[in-house]
Design a protein around this motif. Structure first.
Motif, PDB file in Angstrom:
ATOM      1  N   VAL A 152      34.985  36.409 -40.442  1.00 48.37           N
ATOM      2  CA  VAL A 152      33.566  35.427 -39.771  1.00 48.37           C
ATOM      3  C   VAL A 152      32.964  35.363 -40.999  1.00 48.37           C
ATOM      4  CG1 VAL A 152      32.607  36.394 -38.534  1.00 48.37           C
ATOM      5  CG2 VAL A 152      34.333  36.351 -37.854  1.00 48.37           C
ATOM      6  N   PHE A 153      32.262  36.753 -41.987  1.00 45.45           N
ATOM      7  CA  PHE A 153      31.466  36.785 -42.625  1.00 45.45           C
ATOM      8  C   PHE A 153      31.670  35.603 -44.191  1.00 45.45           C
ATOM      9  CE2 PHE A 153      30.564  41.179 -42.180  1.00 45.45           C
ATOM     10  CZ  PHE A 153      30.128  41.621 -41.694  1.00 45.45           C
ATOM     11  N   ARG A 154      33.163  35.270 -44.235  1.00 44.63           N
ATOM     12  CA  ARG A 154      33.034  33.651 -45.190  1.00 44.63           C
ATOM     13  C   ARG A 154      32.637  33.090 -44.164  1.00 44.63           C
ATOM     14  NH1 ARG A 154      37.994  34.788 -45.886  1.00 44.63           N
ATOM     15  NH2 ARG A 154      39.271  33.700 -45.052  1.00 44.63           N
ATOM     16  N   GLU A 155      32.991  32.316 -44.215  1.00 49.20           N
ATOM     17  CA  GLU A 155      32.739  31.169 -42.834  1.00 49.20           C
ATOM     18  C   GLU A 155      31.421  31.126 -42.288  1.00 49.20           C
ATOM     19  OE1 GLU A 155      34.768  28.825 -43.478  1.00 49.20           O
ATOM     20  OE2 GLU A 155      36.372  29.736 -43.831  1.00 49.20           O
ATOM     21  N   GLY A 156      30.878  32.119 -42.250  1.00 47.96           N
ATOM     22  CA  GLY A 156      29.748  31.682 -41.754  1.00 47.96           C
ATOM     23  C   GLY A 156      29.374  31.909 -40.232  1.00 47.96           C
ATOM     24  N   TRP A 157      30.675  32.296 -39.384  1.00 50.04           N
ATOM     25  CA  TRP A 157      30.241  31.649 -37.722  1.00 50.04           C
ATOM     26  C   TRP A 157      29.408  33.050 -37.389  1.00 50.04           C
ATOM     27  CZ3 TRP A 157      36.495  32.134 -38.299  1.00 50.04           C
ATOM     28  CH2 TRP A 157      36.917  30.513 -39.184  1.00 50.04           C
ATOM     29  N   ASP A 158      28.352  32.664 -36.945  1.00 43.37           N
ATOM     30  CA  ASP A 158      26.918  34.024 -37.137  1.00 43.37           C
ATOM     31  C   ASP A 158      26.930  34.881 -35.423  1.00 43.37           C
ATOM     32  OD1 ASP A 158      26.199  33.643 -39.982  1.00 43.37           O
ATOM     33  OD2 ASP A 158      24.715  32.659 -39.411  1.00 43.37           O
TER      34      ASP A 158
END
Length: 218
Positions: free
Chosen positions: A129-135
């Motif tokens: 989630v943090f790596r892909e920017g799935w805010d």
């Protein structure tokens, strides 16, 4: 609106519209606590999707059926349904949904008592989630951290992460899905019982103003 759309879709033979309307109604039922109704409507949506011959239409109804099984306490069935949903979403190329279904599978494993399995799944999902920017999914990784801490008896950490989660939801103008809302309520009750209201509130208020990415050591 969904009832009207369902009538229109059935009258015109619009199978995708029928699936979407039934899925929407199943979510309304789930949010209202009507789990049997949610299961029935999601089942109808899945049948309509299978009749359409479009596997992509099956994805949301299958998710609801898994969530209902989990919220109903049928954890072995929920595990099987989440694994099937993960496989389908991999086939469809829905990477973000694969991650979210692993999140739900991790909760199922946690409630089955498989804490280490849940810990590994939560950690892998959070990193992605943090790596892909799935805010939009950031609040849910905070829910997971709160639940994991609670399961390990770390109630101060659980109360802190409840604050982080609520702050993250508020920042996005969101509310949690019904299954995650149930997890938050369980964690809150356990933390209040273990800590008392004053200590709980102190930890919760600290978490409320912490940016989610700063709440995870390492």
């Amino acid at each position: 609106m969904s009832q009207a759309e369902l009538s229109r879709a059935r009258a015109s033979g619009d199978r995708p519209g029928e699936v979407e309307a039934l899925y929407a109604l199943s979510r309304v039922a789930a949010r209202g606590g009507d789990l049997p109704g949610a299961e029935r409507l999601a089942g109808e949506a899945l049948v309509a999707a299978m009749r359409a011959g479009d596997r992509g239409l099956e994805e949301r109804p299958r998710h609801v059926l898994a969530a209902v099984a989990r919220m109903s306490g049928d954890l072995p069935r929920a595990r099987d349904l989440y694994k099937a949903s993960i496989a389908l979403n991999r086939q469809l190329g829905n990477a973000e949904t694969v991650n979210s279904e692993y999140h739900n599978l991790a909760f199922t494993e946690l409630r089955l008592g498989n804490i280490e399995v849940a810990r590994e799944l939560f950690a892998a999902g959070r990193q992605e989630v943090f790596r892909e920017g799935w805010d939009g999914f950031v609040p849910y990784v905070c829910v997971a951290a709160a639940a994991l801490a609670s399961a390990q008896g770390e109630h101060r950490r659980a109360a802190f992460m409840l604050g982080v989660a609520d702050g993250a939801f508020a920042a996005l103008g969101q509310i949690p899905d019904p299954d995650d809302a149930a997890e938050l309520a369980t964690v809150r009750a356990a933390a209040l019982d273990a800590l008392g209201e004053e200590a709980f509130t102190e930890q919760y208020d600290q978490g409320l103003v912490v940016p989610p990415r700063e709440a995870f050591p390492g």
